[in-house]
Motif scaffolding. Structure first.
Motif, PDB file in Angstrom:
ATOM      1  N   GLY A 250       0.724  -1.290   0.060  1.00 19.45           N
ATOM      2  CA  GLY A 250      -0.066   0.061  -0.200  1.00 19.45           C
ATOM      3  C   GLY A 250       0.677   1.319   0.046  1.00 19.45           C
ATOM      4  N   VAL A 251       2.010   1.211   0.003  1.00 15.11           N
ATOM      5  CA  VAL A 251       2.935   2.441  -0.322  1.00 15.11           C
ATOM      6  C   VAL A 251       3.179   2.765  -1.560  1.00 15.11           C
ATOM      7  CG1 VAL A 251       4.876   3.720   0.435  1.00 15.11           C
ATOM      8  CG2 VAL A 251       3.830   2.126   2.068  1.00 15.11           C
ATOM      9  N   PRO A 252       2.958   3.870  -2.178  1.00 14.58           N
ATOM     10  CA  PRO A 252       3.114   4.023  -3.658  1.00 14.58           C
ATOM     11  C   PRO A 252       4.657   4.280  -3.847  1.00 14.58           C
ATOM     12  CG  PRO A 252       1.700   5.631  -2.695  1.00 14.58           C
ATOM     13  CD  PRO A 252       1.894   4.924  -1.461  1.00 14.58           C
ATOM     14  N   ARG A 253       4.985   3.604  -5.223  1.00 16.85           N
ATOM     15  CA  ARG A 253       6.341   3.863  -5.324  1.00 16.85           C
ATOM     16  C   ARG A 253       7.053   5.175  -5.341  1.00 16.85           C
ATOM     17  NH1 ARG A 253       9.632  -0.353  -8.611  1.00 16.85           N
ATOM     18  NH2 ARG A 253       7.758  -1.698  -8.293  1.00 16.85           N
ATOM     19  N   ALA A 254       6.293   6.093  -5.608  1.00 21.75           N
ATOM     20  CA  ALA A 254       6.584   7.638  -5.483  1.00 21.75           C
ATOM     21  C   ALA A 254       6.883   8.045  -4.294  1.00 21.75           C
ATOM     22  CB  ALA A 254       5.620   8.503  -5.904  1.00 21.75           C
ATOM     23  N   ARG A 255       6.710   7.117  -3.078  1.00 27.33           N
ATOM     24  CA  ARG A 255       6.971   7.472  -1.810  1.00 27.33           C
ATOM     25  C   ARG A 255       7.814   6.622  -1.073  1.00 27.33           C
ATOM     26  NH1 ARG A 255       3.932  11.517   0.033  1.00 27.33           N
ATOM     27  NH2 ARG A 255       3.799  11.099   2.171  1.00 27.33           N
ATOM     28  N   ILE A 256       8.331   5.673  -2.055  1.00 26.16           N
ATOM     29  CA  ILE A 256       9.588   4.666  -1.503  1.00 26.16           C
ATOM     30  C   ILE A 256      10.967   5.231  -2.044  1.00 26.16           C
ATOM     31  CG2 ILE A 256      10.504   2.531  -1.642  1.00 26.16           C
ATOM     32  CD1 ILE A 256       7.551   1.568  -2.165  1.00 26.16           C
ATOM     33  N   ILE A 257      11.890   5.425  -1.244  1.00 25.14           N
ATOM     34  CA  ILE A 257      13.252   5.765  -1.400  1.00 25.14           C
ATOM     35  C   ILE A 257      14.228   4.486  -0.926  1.00 25.14           C
ATOM     36  CG2 ILE A 257      15.261   7.195  -0.835  1.00 25.14           C
ATOM     37  CD1 ILE A 257      12.819   9.165   0.068  1.00 25.14           C
ATOM     38  N   VAL A 258      15.002   4.239  -2.105  1.00 26.86           N
ATOM     39  CA  VAL A 258      16.096   2.916  -1.871  1.00 26.86           C
ATOM     40  C   VAL A 258      17.562   3.301  -1.438  1.00 26.86           C
ATOM     41  CG1 VAL A 258      14.684   1.745  -3.347  1.00 26.86           C
ATOM     42  CG2 VAL A 258      16.666   2.732  -4.239  1.00 26.86           C
ATOM     43  N   ASP A 259      18.181   2.703  -0.728  1.00 28.92           N
ATOM     44  CA  ASP A 259      19.603   2.966  -0.226  1.00 28.92           C
ATOM     45  C   ASP A 259      20.291   1.530  -0.507  1.00 28.92           C
ATOM     46  OD1 ASP A 259      21.882   3.158   1.137  1.00 28.92           O
ATOM     47  OD2 ASP A 259      20.771   4.539   2.882  1.00 28.92           O
ATOM     48  N   PRO A 260      21.318   1.599  -1.065  1.00 32.68           N
ATOM     49  CA  PRO A 260      22.085   0.331  -1.314  1.00 32.68           C
ATOM     50  C   PRO A 260      22.885  -0.023  -0.049  1.00 32.68           C
ATOM     51  CG  PRO A 260      23.314   2.102  -2.207  1.00 32.68           C
ATOM     52  CD  PRO A 260      21.863   2.843  -1.985  1.00 32.68           C
ATOM     53  N   GLY A 261      22.690   0.650   0.997  1.00 34.86           N
ATOM     54  CA  GLY A 261      23.679   0.340   2.112  1.00 34.86           C
ATOM     55  C   GLY A 261      25.067   0.194   2.175  1.00 34.86           C
ATOM     56  N   ILE A 262      25.614   1.126   1.668  1.00 33.27           N
ATOM     57  CA  ILE A 262      27.072   1.022   1.804  1.00 33.27           C
ATOM     58  C   ILE A 262      27.648   0.616   3.053  1.00 33.27           C
ATOM     59  CG2 ILE A 262      29.341   2.265   1.180  1.00 33.27           C
ATOM     60  CD1 ILE A 262      27.479   1.647  -1.176  1.00 33.27           C
ATOM     61  N   GLY A 263      28.587  -0.245   3.370  1.00 35.68           N
ATOM     62  CA  GLY A 263      29.143  -0.746   4.517  1.00 35.68           C
ATOM     63  C   GLY A 263      28.531  -1.661   5.252  1.00 35.68           C
ATOM     64  N   LEU A 280      22.368   1.958 -11.884  1.00 32.31           N
ATOM     65  CA  LEU A 280      21.616   1.026 -12.079  1.00 32.31           C
ATOM     66  C   LEU A 280      20.389   1.114 -11.456  1.00 32.31           C
ATOM     67  CD1 LEU A 280      21.641  -1.976 -13.613  1.00 32.31           C
ATOM     68  CD2 LEU A 280      22.306  -2.752 -11.266  1.00 32.31           C
ATOM     69  N   PHE A 281      20.657   1.567  -9.934  1.00 30.01           N
ATOM     70  CA  PHE A 281      19.333   1.562  -8.996  1.00 30.01           C
ATOM     71  C   PHE A 281      18.306   2.380  -9.576  1.00 30.01           C
ATOM     72  CE2 PHE A 281      23.215   0.104  -6.445  1.00 30.01           C
ATOM     73  CZ  PHE A 281      22.582  -1.183  -6.189  1.00 30.01           C
ATOM     74  N   GLN A 282      18.687   3.572 -10.562  1.00 30.73           N
ATOM     75  CA  GLN A 282      17.566   4.294 -11.047  1.00 30.73           C
ATOM     76  C   GLN A 282      16.504   3.594 -11.724  1.00 30.73           C
ATOM     77  OE1 GLN A 282      17.042   7.240 -10.191  1.00 30.73           O
ATOM     78  NE2 GLN A 282      18.970   7.709  -9.174  1.00 30.73           N
ATOM     79  N   GLY A 283      16.767   2.282 -12.189  1.00 33.64           N
ATOM     80  CA  GLY A 283      15.924   1.439 -12.721  1.00 33.64           C
ATOM     81  C   GLY A 283      14.706   1.046 -11.977  1.00 33.64           C
ATOM     82  N   LEU A 284      14.978   1.132 -10.507  1.00 34.07           N
ATOM     83  CA  LEU A 284      13.896   0.911  -9.646  1.00 34.07           C
ATOM     84  C   LEU A 284      12.749   1.878  -9.765  1.00 34.07           C
ATOM     85  CD1 LEU A 284      16.064  -0.340  -6.759  1.00 34.07           C
ATOM     86  CD2 LEU A 284      14.935  -1.897  -8.295  1.00 34.07           C
ATOM     87  N   GLY A 285      12.911   3.038 -10.292  1.00 31.68           N
ATOM     88  CA  GLY A 285      11.948   4.095 -10.282  1.00 31.68           C
ATOM     89  C   GLY A 285      11.715   4.804  -9.035  1.00 31.68           C
ATOM     90  N   CYS A 286      12.459   4.728  -8.302  1.00 30.74           N
ATOM     91  CA  CYS A 286      12.420   5.318  -6.834  1.00 30.74           C
ATOM     92  C   CYS A 286      13.494   6.438  -6.713  1.00 30.74           C
ATOM     93  CB  CYS A 286      12.805   4.342  -5.674  1.00 30.74           C
ATOM     94  SG  CYS A 286      11.389   2.916  -5.553  1.00 30.74           S
ATOM     95  N   ALA A 287      13.340   7.220  -5.929  1.00 29.10           N
ATOM     96  CA  ALA A 287      14.734   8.178  -5.527  1.00 29.10           C
ATOM     97  C   ALA A 287      15.623   7.447  -4.890  1.00 29.10           C
ATOM     98  CB  ALA A 287      14.230   9.318  -4.565  1.00 29.10           C
ATOM     99  N   LEU A 288      16.943   7.915  -4.979  1.00 35.95           N
ATOM    100  CA  LEU A 288      18.019   6.947  -4.420  1.00 35.95           C
ATOM    101  C   LEU A 288      18.744   8.013  -3.410  1.00 35.95           C
ATOM    102  CD1 LEU A 288      19.950   4.458  -4.656  1.00 35.95           C
ATOM    103  CD2 LEU A 288      21.222   5.938  -6.533  1.00 35.95           C
ATOM    104  N   MET A 289      18.772   7.208  -2.154  1.00 38.83           N
ATOM    105  CA  MET A 289      19.638   7.949  -1.115  1.00 38.83           C
ATOM    106  C   MET A 289      20.870   6.894  -0.883  1.00 38.83           C
ATOM    107  SD  MET A 289      18.971   7.795   3.098  1.00 38.83           S
ATOM    108  CE  MET A 289      18.421   9.676   3.245  1.00 38.83           C
ATOM    109  N   LEU A 290      21.937   7.964  -0.802  1.00 40.62           N
ATOM    110  CA  LEU A 290      23.362   7.384  -0.411  1.00 40.62           C
ATOM    111  C   LEU A 290      23.991   7.673   0.801  1.00 40.62           C
ATOM    112  CD1 LEU A 290      25.722   5.870  -1.852  1.00 40.62           C
ATOM    113  CD2 LEU A 290      26.673   7.728  -2.746  1.00 40.62           C
ATOM    114  N   GLY A 291      24.386   6.955   1.477  1.00 36.70           N
ATOM    115  CA  GLY A 291      25.028   7.201   2.765  1.00 36.70           C
ATOM    116  C   GLY A 291      26.491   6.868   2.827  1.00 36.70           C
ATOM    117  N   VAL A 292      27.452   7.457   2.684  1.00 41.62           N
ATOM    118  CA  VAL A 292      28.818   7.079   2.445  1.00 41.62           C
ATOM    119  C   VAL A 292      29.696   8.074   3.538  1.00 41.62           C
ATOM    120  CG1 VAL A 292      28.877   6.218   0.332  1.00 41.62           C
ATOM    121  CG2 VAL A 292      29.399   8.821   0.547  1.00 41.62           C
TER     122      VAL A 292
END
Length: 355
Positions: A250-263, A280-292
């Motif tokens: 029930g969470v719209p994809r537009a309100r999901i953000i993904v993070d590859p979990g560096i570390g 590559l992760f832009q293919g998920l259609g979600c905003a992407l967070m990066l924590g490094v």
């Protein structure tokens, strides 16, 4: 069974003069002129080739939805009085209310007023989001009782929310999510991708808030090594499955953000592969967070520099992430990162004005 992936590559400074030869990535400041088409059988790549954007229509039908997701703008997040736009990279400031975080443990334990002042200061320095956490996720950290975690974060969140600042709650626990959201947090940031607590997914669905889903080794042991010979594709597949499950709930994809979990559950080689292949992760259609920010990999690449001597590496990786499409950069050092991104943005703006 063979599966296809698309990684945007061959980025250009400007689309001017290249009509039909370039594609815009996720409605942002980046244009690319080619895709890397990767074919994999299970966990083994069987082929890869470069395909010009101008030949995208000739690609197999199965990857055409990927082309659309790669290009589609990421919708802004409307968070009460605040809007976070993803047509350019944004900064999320880390505000840890913990005594034992790997880099800044104990920094903000003088009281909620002082911690909130630090959050307000970060917002004034350019952070679009303040990410508040009350439990360390460093290797070997003790699990914190949810009542203690709530006591650490809620007074700070209340003060930041009253100041009109967008806040995310960094937690794996449904009780903490509920308390933080009631206090004014607008986003849930879960390092276990809503898998640690059986009630977490329902909590997010009922609240209607956006959620950040991060990949880690294991929901209960975040630093367990689980990746095989192709970490980029494995993390992509895992996040794809989590996005599908959360969207179905029930969470719209537009309100999901993904993070590859560096570390998190990853070797240095794994982390570098993920960072190099980040688009590559832009293919998920979600905003992407990066924590490094200040992470161990920076020390490993710079003569074992301690956490408080990793500013240069942190900024370098943040800008590298922005250059590959990351929409949110989660950082400790806000003014330095914001300055770097503004300079990078200036380069992009100049390129768009012509030769």
């Amino acid at each position: 069974m063979t599966r296809s992936y698309l990684r945007p590559t061959a980025f250009l400074d400007t689309p001017i003069g290249f009509d039909g030869q370039v594609a815009r990535l996720a409605g942002g400041l980046l244009w690319h002129s080619a895709y890397e088409l990767i074919e994999a059988d299970g966990d083994r790549r069987v082929s890869k080739r470069l395909v010009p954007v101008s030949d995208a229509a000739s690609l197999p039908d199965e990857v055409q939805p990927l082309i659309q997701r790669l290009a589609a703008p990421r919708p802004s997040l409307e968070l009460g009085p605040r809007t976070i736009r993803f047509d350019q990279p944004q900064v999320a400031a880390i505000l840890n209310m913990t005594p034992d975080s790997f880099s800044d443990g104990g920094t903000h334990l003088d009281g909620p007023e002082a911690a909130a002042e630090a959050g307000v200061r970060a917002a004034g320095e350019g952070a679009a989001l303040i990410d508040v956490g009350g439990e360390s996720t460093r290797p070997g950290a003790e699990t914190v009782w949810h009542g203690d975690e709530i006591a650490r974060v809620v007074p700070v969140i209340e003060r930041l929310a009253r100041a009109g600042i967008a806040v995310s709650i960094d937690t794996r626990k449904a009780e903490v999510m509920e308390a933080a959201l009631a206090a004014g947090a607008a986003i849930v940031n879960d390092v276990s991708a809503l898998l640690y607590d059986d009630r977490a997914l329902d909590t997010v669905v009922r609240s209607g808030c956006p959620v950040i889903l991060m990949h880690a080794g294991d929901p209960r042991n975040l630093h367990t090594r689980t990746l095989g010979p192709d970490p980029l594709l494995q993390v992509y597949d895992w996040l794809e499955a989590r996005v599908a499950a959360v969207e179905a709930a029930g969470v719209p994809r537009a309100r999901i953000i993904v993070d590859p979990g560096i570390g998190f559950g990853k070797s240095l080689a794994d982390n570098l592969a993920l960072l190099n292949g980040l688009a590559l992760f832009q293919g998920l259609g979600c905003a992407l967070m990066l924590g490094v920010s200040r992470k161990r990999m920076i020390g490993a690449l710079s003569n074992e520099a301690p956490a408080d001597r990793r500013l240069g590496g942190s900024v370098a990786l943040a800008v590298s992430g922005a250059m590959l499409g990351a929409q949110i950069l989660r950082v400790h050092d806000v003014p330095e990162t914001v300055q770097a991104l503004r300079v990078w943005r200036g380069l992009r703006d100049r390129a768009l004005t012509g030769p």
